[in-house]
Design a protein around this motif. Structure first.
Motif, short mmCIF file in Angstrom:
data_model
loop_
_atom_site.label_atom_id
_atom_site.label_comp_id
_atom_site.label_asym_id
_atom_site.label_seq_id
_atom_site.Cartn_x
_atom_site.Cartn_y
_atom_site.Cartn_z
N GLY A 158 0.81 -1.22 0.00
CA GLY A 158 0.00 0.00 0.00
C GLY A 158 0.84 1.26 0.00
N PHE A 159 1.89 1.28 0.83
CA PHE A 159 2.72 2.48 0.93
C PHE A 159 3.50 2.73 -0.36
N ILE A 160 4.12 1.68 -0.90
CA ILE A 160 4.92 1.83 -2.13
C ILE A 160 4.03 2.22 -3.30
N THR A 161 2.82 1.65 -3.36
CA THR A 161 1.89 2.01 -4.44
C THR A 161 1.63 3.51 -4.46
N ASN A 162 1.41 4.09 -3.29
CA ASN A 162 1.14 5.52 -3.22
C ASN A 162 2.40 6.35 -3.47
N MET A 163 3.57 5.82 -3.08
CA MET A 163 4.81 6.55 -3.37
C MET A 163 5.02 6.64 -4.88
N ILE A 164 4.76 5.54 -5.57
CA ILE A 164 4.92 5.54 -7.03
C ILE A 164 3.89 6.47 -7.67
N GLY A 165 2.64 6.39 -7.18
CA GLY A 165 1.60 7.28 -7.71
C GLY A 165 1.92 8.74 -7.48
N GLY A 166 2.64 9.03 -6.38
CA GLY A 166 2.99 10.41 -6.07
C GLY A 166 3.97 11.03 -7.05
N LEU A 167 4.64 10.19 -7.86
CA LEU A 167 5.58 10.72 -8.84
C LEU A 167 4.86 11.50 -9.93
N SER A 168 3.62 11.09 -10.24
CA SER A 168 2.85 11.79 -11.28
C SER A 168 1.76 12.69 -10.68
N ASP A 169 1.30 12.34 -9.49
CA ASP A 169 0.26 13.13 -8.82
C ASP A 169 0.67 13.28 -7.36
N THR A 170 1.19 14.45 -7.03
CA THR A 170 1.76 14.66 -5.69
C THR A 170 0.77 14.35 -4.57
N SER A 171 -0.50 14.64 -4.79
CA SER A 171 -1.49 14.42 -3.73
C SER A 171 -1.60 12.95 -3.36
N THR A 172 -1.35 12.04 -4.33
CA THR A 172 -1.43 10.60 -4.05
C THR A 172 -0.45 10.19 -2.97
N PHE A 173 0.68 10.87 -2.93
CA PHE A 173 1.73 10.56 -1.95
C PHE A 173 1.19 10.61 -0.53
N TYR A 174 0.30 11.55 -0.27
CA TYR A 174 -0.16 11.78 1.10
C TYR A 174 -1.25 10.79 1.54
N TYR A 175 -1.75 9.99 0.61
CA TYR A 175 -2.76 8.99 0.97
C TYR A 175 -2.13 7.64 1.35
N GLY A 176 -0.80 7.62 1.48
CA GLY A 176 -0.11 6.37 1.81
C GLY A 176 -0.60 5.74 3.10
N THR A 177 -0.88 6.59 4.09
CA THR A 177 -1.35 6.07 5.39
C THR A 177 -2.68 5.33 5.24
N ILE A 178 -3.57 5.85 4.38
CA ILE A 178 -4.87 5.21 4.18
C ILE A 178 -4.68 3.82 3.59
N ASN A 179 -3.81 3.70 2.60
CA ASN A 179 -3.58 2.39 1.99
C ASN A 179 -2.90 1.43 2.97
N VAL A 180 -2.08 1.96 3.85
CA VAL A 180 -1.45 1.13 4.88
C VAL A 180 -2.51 0.59 5.83
N LEU A 181 -3.48 1.43 6.20
CA LEU A 181 -4.57 0.98 7.08
C LEU A 181 -5.47 -0.04 6.38
N ILE A 182 -5.62 0.10 5.07
CA ILE A 182 -6.38 -0.90 4.30
C ILE A 182 -5.71 -2.27 4.44
N ALA A 183 -4.37 -2.29 4.35
CA ALA A 183 -3.62 -3.54 4.52
C ALA A 183 -3.76 -4.08 5.93
N LEU A 184 -3.76 -3.19 6.91
CA LEU A 184 -3.88 -3.61 8.31
C LEU A 184 -5.20 -4.35 8.54
N ILE A 185 -6.29 -3.79 8.01
CA ILE A 185 -7.60 -4.43 8.17
C ILE A 185 -7.63 -5.79 7.48
N ALA A 186 -7.12 -5.85 6.24
CA ALA A 186 -7.13 -7.11 5.49
C ALA A 186 -6.26 -8.17 6.17
N GLY A 187 -5.09 -7.75 6.67
CA GLY A 187 -4.19 -8.70 7.33
C GLY A 187 -4.80 -9.28 8.60
#
Length: 568
Positions: free
Chosen positions: A60-89
């Motif tokens: 989740g975190f790396i996905t948003n870091m890569i997305g942030g290269l083209s859309d800076t705002s995506t970078f800041y949603y990394g925490t949300i994707n990390v929490l998505i992984a936490l719930i699934a795990g």
């Protein structure tokens, strides 16, 4: 066995790479076709379910870091994707990915998670409508008169419900496509199986080491984030002020801009912090918590009660083969050596105890033989009475009587101690002990002293040899086997009654009188077994314990065999 190896690290990194590729590809397809969905967390959920929380968080975190290269705002949603992984795990650890309906039941959790996501969007776009997938729905709601924040939350709901439902179902089917043995292997690598094992076995504990470690890591991490936040706030504020050399700036606006900047940084850093904590937990599971847990578990289960059990327990401890390369491994090796040494010491102690026990039994047997050789009227009396006692006691145990006292060990002790019931007769003069005719009252009074003499002799023996269960019971029998159940004056030497008379002595009382009745004496002929039993039955409740008499009647056949075997 060492779990953290180069090969296993490659497996985990491969899972992370696969998850990132799935996220980026499916998100790209959604964007290409203009679907009003993100679909950027399918890989996150899939890898979290397959390999555990840590690799899922990294996806989740790396996905948003890569997305942030083209859309800076995506970078800041990394925490949300990390929490998505936490719930699934966490859901996978509890078996949610084994059934589709349980997977769908996770949807409300993800919908609630969209609320902080909406707040973040509101902040990132400076309290205006965000430029993202949900923007059309948000604009529509705002045009209807709703405030921007409320519109943002409801608009995100409209997008997140189908987005996360599709993501959950897709990740479920991807997970189920993986063979079970592969899922189990990958779960072991990431610590998923370890957490399940620890939670199952620590249910009754207030707090396991793993939970305590996780709490302290989070506290330490949050302190670091707070320090970073205040440093960022001060640094950014000073830099902005320096950009206004004439001091012409609005403090309120500057403060708002600074808080927005720090909020963005906090969002990004918090996601990284969660990943670091998760990795630290996986590492601690493998090199600290799990080795300690396995050692403690095997020590708690160690079977000290038998040689076979001890050998199996030692083998289990040695099979752990813990190799962490640190002090935990040193502790394990020291524990293994100590357990082996203790096992050897117990074997040696048991052997010595067995030798001493056999010596005690031989002494008891010798004393009983001395008593028997002095009394010309007894013949096989001590052997028969010991056997009667054993048979009656086993029947009492079988029928559930006196179970608070009777055990197999008790019966074995009774069998060994019973021959000493008349040991006090050693001190009775031969002229009285072997008198062929009827005893006078004075002579009978002397005979009666064999109970107190027997007690005194056995007390002296205990003082010399040490107290044992055999000698304790032999003393009870020798002293009390002539007491009467109803406490009448005929009983001696104390005149006690009922259960105040030791059970061993109550059993011997029946055995002793029965054998005297069926045996030949200089002053009488032997009674038949039937007549002897009739006499015993008539005195049940007065002379004898009724339960003991009933037990003897139920094993009459076995009693008869003893009489025949040791006939005079």
């Amino acid at each position: 066995m060492k779990v953290i190896t180069k090969k296993n690290i490659i497996y985990v990194l491969s899972m992370i790479a696969l998850g990132v590729v799935i996220n980026r590809v499916i998100n790209g397809i959604s964007g290409y076709f203009g679907w009003p969905l993100y679909l950027d967390s399918i890989g996150t959920m899939f890898i979290a379910a397959l390999g555990g929380t840590f690799p899922g968080m990294m996806v989740g975190f790396i996905t948003n870091m890569i997305g942030g290269l083209s859309d800076t705002s995506t970078f800041y949603y990394g925490t949300i994707n990390v929490l998505i992984a936490l719930i699934a795990g966490m859901a996978s650890e509890r078996g949610y990915f084994e059934r589709l309906p349980k997977i769908v039941s996770l949807l409300p959790c993800y919908i609630l998670l969209s609320i902080p996501c909406s707040l973040l969007t509101y902040i990132l776009f400076k309290f205006q409508i965000g430029d993202n997938v949900s923007a059309p729905a948000v604009s529509f709601l705002h045009d209807k008169g709703l405030p921007i924040l409320a519109s943002q939350i409801l608009g995100d709901f409209a997008v997140e419900i189908p987005d996360k439902l599709i993501s959950l179902i897709a990740s479920y089917f991807l997970y189920r496509l993986i063979p079970l043995d592969v899922r189990n292997k990958l779960g072991k690598l990431s610590g998923k199986e370890i957490k399940r094992m620890l939670s199952d076995e620590d249910k009754d504990k207030r707090s396991s080491l793993r939970i305590q470690l996780g709490i302290w890591l989070m506290i330490a991490g949050m302190l670091i984030v707070m320090v970073a936040f205040f440093i960022s706030y001060k640094t950014y504020m000073e830099a902005k002020v320096a950009g206004y050399p004439n001091g012409t700036y609005d403090p309120a606006v500057l403060r708002t801009e600074t808080l927005l900047y720090c909020g963005k940084m906090l969002s990004a850093v918090l996601g990284l912090l969660l990943c670091v904590v998760s990795f630290a937990m996986v590492l601690a599971d493998h090199v600290v918590v799990t080795p300690l847990h396995k050692m403690a578990r095997e020590l708690n289960r160690f079977a000290y009660d038998s040689e076979t059990g001890r050998d199996k327990s030692v083998a289990k401890i040695q099979s752990l083969d813990i190799k962490t390369g640190n002090e935990i491994q040193d502790l394990y090796e020291a524990m293994s050596k100590t357990v082996v040494d203790i096992d050897d010491y117990i074997d040696m102690t048991n052997q010595q105890a067995s030798t001493i026990n056999n010596l005690h039994i031989n002494i008891i047997t010798t004393l009983a033989d001395i008593v028997e050789s002095r009394d010309s009227t007894t013949g096989f009396h001590v052997k028969r009475t010991a056997k009667y006692c054993e048979i009656i006691a086993k029947e009492l145990l079988r029928s559930g009587k006196y179970t608070d006292e009777l055990t197999e060990e008790y019966i074995e002790t009774l069998r060994i101690a019973a021959p000493l019931h008349d040991i006090g007769k050693i001190r009775i003069p031969d002229a009285i002990l072997n008198k062929p005719g009827k005893l006078t009252d004075e002579e009978f009074d002397i005979i009666r002293t064999h109970t107190t003499m027997g007690k005194s002799m056995l007390e002296s023996t205990k003082a010399t040899m040490g107290e044992t269960a055999y000698l304790e019971m032999a003393e009870d029998i020798a002293y009390c086997h002539h007491e009467w159940w109803d406490g009448s004056r005929a009983g001696y030497p104390q005149g006690i009654s009922g259960t105040n008379i030791p059970l061993s002595a109550r059993i011997m009382a029946v055995a002793d009188v029965f054998d005297a009745l069926v045996s030949r004496r200089p002053y009488k002929e032997p009674f038949s077994i039937e007549k002897a039993l009739d006499i015993i039955v008539k005195e049940a409740g007065t002379h004898f314990d009724p339960e003991v008499v009933e037990a003897m009647l139920r094993v009459k056949t076995k009693i008869c065999l003893v009489v025949e075997k040791y006939s005079e």
